[in-house]
Design a protein around this motif. Structure first.
Motif, PDB file in Angstrom:
ATOM      1  N   UNK A 159       0.860  -1.175   0.000  1.00 36.48           N
ATOM      2  CA  UNK A 159       0.000   0.000   0.000  1.00 36.48           C
ATOM      3  C   UNK A 159       0.901   1.231   0.000  1.00 36.48           C
ATOM      4  N   UNK A 160       0.307   2.403   0.200  1.00 33.93           N
ATOM      5  CA  UNK A 160       1.096   3.633   0.126  1.00 33.93           C
ATOM      6  C   UNK A 160       2.176   3.678   1.207  1.00 33.93           C
ATOM      7  N   UNK A 161       1.860   3.200   2.410  1.00 32.75           N
ATOM      8  CA  UNK A 161       2.872   3.197   3.469  1.00 32.75           C
ATOM      9  C   UNK A 161       4.027   2.266   3.122  1.00 32.75           C
ATOM     10  N   UNK A 162       3.715   1.130   2.502  1.00 26.20           N
ATOM     11  CA  UNK A 162       4.768   0.196   2.107  1.00 26.20           C
ATOM     12  C   UNK A 162       5.662   0.805   1.031  1.00 26.20           C
ATOM     13  N   UNK A 163       5.049   1.407   0.023  1.00 22.73           N
ATOM     14  CA  UNK A 163       5.840   2.025  -1.045  1.00 22.73           C
ATOM     15  C   UNK A 163       6.720   3.134  -0.481  1.00 22.73           C
ATOM     16  N   UNK A 164       6.173   3.911   0.448  1.00 20.82           N
ATOM     17  CA  UNK A 164       6.967   4.965   1.073  1.00 20.82           C
ATOM     18  C   UNK A 164       8.151   4.360   1.822  1.00 20.82           C
ATOM     19  N   UNK A 165       7.924   3.266   2.530  1.00 21.24           N
ATOM     20  CA  UNK A 165       9.005   2.630   3.258  1.00 21.24           C
ATOM     21  C   UNK A 165      10.092   2.093   2.340  1.00 21.24           C
TER      22      UNK A 165
END
Length: 312
Positions: A159-165
């Motif tokens: 998700x967006x948090x994973x991609x950011x990480x």
């Protein structure tokens, strides 16, 4: 003026991941004869229980969950389910794994699901039609009704948090490689990796599952995370070897040979396909002489599970 009370400790302070992960050059004849340099980005060494891209994808999601029960999704051999279960054991929160395939409910657990159960994950098996609709309001409402107040993380943690990480992975490779390559299951790692690289570097994704859906997923994740396309990335979709968690004698022989030459145990579901693809591309002349190719090693083969205390 009094200072506000400190917030909860960050996951990196609690779990102490090894970052940045090591980057090591290996001399492999398949690359050397084309003048290509191969580097291994050893993300499998980031954490013994949450290796590589699993740490990078889960860290921000677990901080957002703030100790609530985490419910997530995966197949019978999902590294993501295992990492989530391990995080729950280490950090003391409950986990629920929604597993594709209700026919598995009455069978002995395979080593991957047995590890999840040993780490305290509650396994919930659903039929494949329901699993395909797992993001629908109806299916999610049924899960929330069954399991209560939970933090829902999508399949593969993407998700967006994973991609950011995962942008940190690209930043760690800044100036170190011309091509950064990673095996792809759900697209989150590639979306963040590409965004974190410097201009002039490119990311290459090698899908380990067929269907041709990953390009759309990576683009969607980048829109949700960064507002639009981010970085230079492509997919090489010829090396799925029949689908997720499937292999062939040719792939097994290649992985055995790579292990023998370099002393690196090669995980078969993701890493073997990545390294095979890069070797084939080098042989085809896809990389110009002098190109530095970094292969992200996202995990290691499963350690044998002690026949201890696995219960259903």
């Amino acid at each position: 003026m009094t200072s506000p009370p400190p917030g909860p400790p960050r996951l990196d302070a609690l779990l102490r991941p090894r970052l940045p992960s090591p980057l090591r050059e290996v001399r492999d004849e398949g690359f050397a004869r084309r003048g290509v340099r191969l580097f291994l980005k050893r993300d499998d060494l980031v954490h013994p229980d949450l290796p590589g891209n699993k740490w990078r994808k889960l860290a921000l999601n677990l901080e957002a969950a703030a100790g609530r029960t985490v419910l997530t999704f995966g197949g019978a051999y999902s590294n993501h389910l295992r990492a989530t279960a391990a995080a729950g054991r280490l950090l003391g929160f409950a986990t629920v794994g929604v597993v594709r395939g209700d026919e598995l409910a009455d069978r002995p657990l395979n080593p991957s699901l047995a590890r999840c159960a040993a780490d305290g994950m509650r396994l919930h098996f659903v039929d494949r039609t329901t699993y395909r609709a797992k993001a629908s309001p109806e299916v999610l409402a049924g899960l929330l009704s069954r399991f209560g107040d939970v933090e829902v993380i999508p399949e593969g943690g993407s998700n967006a948090l994973a991609a950011q990480g995962c942008t940190a992975l690209g930043r760690e490779l800044a100036g170190e490689a011309d091509v950064a390559a990673v095996a792809c299951g759900t697209g989150g790692t590639l979306a963040g990796l590409a965004a974190g690289l410097d201009p002039g570097q490119r990311a290459l994704g090698v899908p380990v599952v067929g269907g041709g859906f990953l390009a759309g997923e990576v683009a969607r994740l980048q829109r949700e995370t960064f507002g639009g396309p981010a970085g230079d990335w492509t997919l090489e979709e010829r090396f799925t070897f029949g689908g997720y968690a499937r292999t062939t004698p040719e792939l097994d022989a290649f992985a055995d040979g790579f292990e023998d030459r370099h002393g690196l145990p090669v995980e078969r579901v993701h890493v073997a396909k990545l390294l095979f693809a890069l070797t084939a591309l080098a042989d085809e002349g896809a990389f110009a002489p002098g190109t530095r190719v970094a292969a992200v090693i996202t995990g290691a083969p499963d350690a044998p599970l002690q026949e201890s205390s696995v219960s259903r």
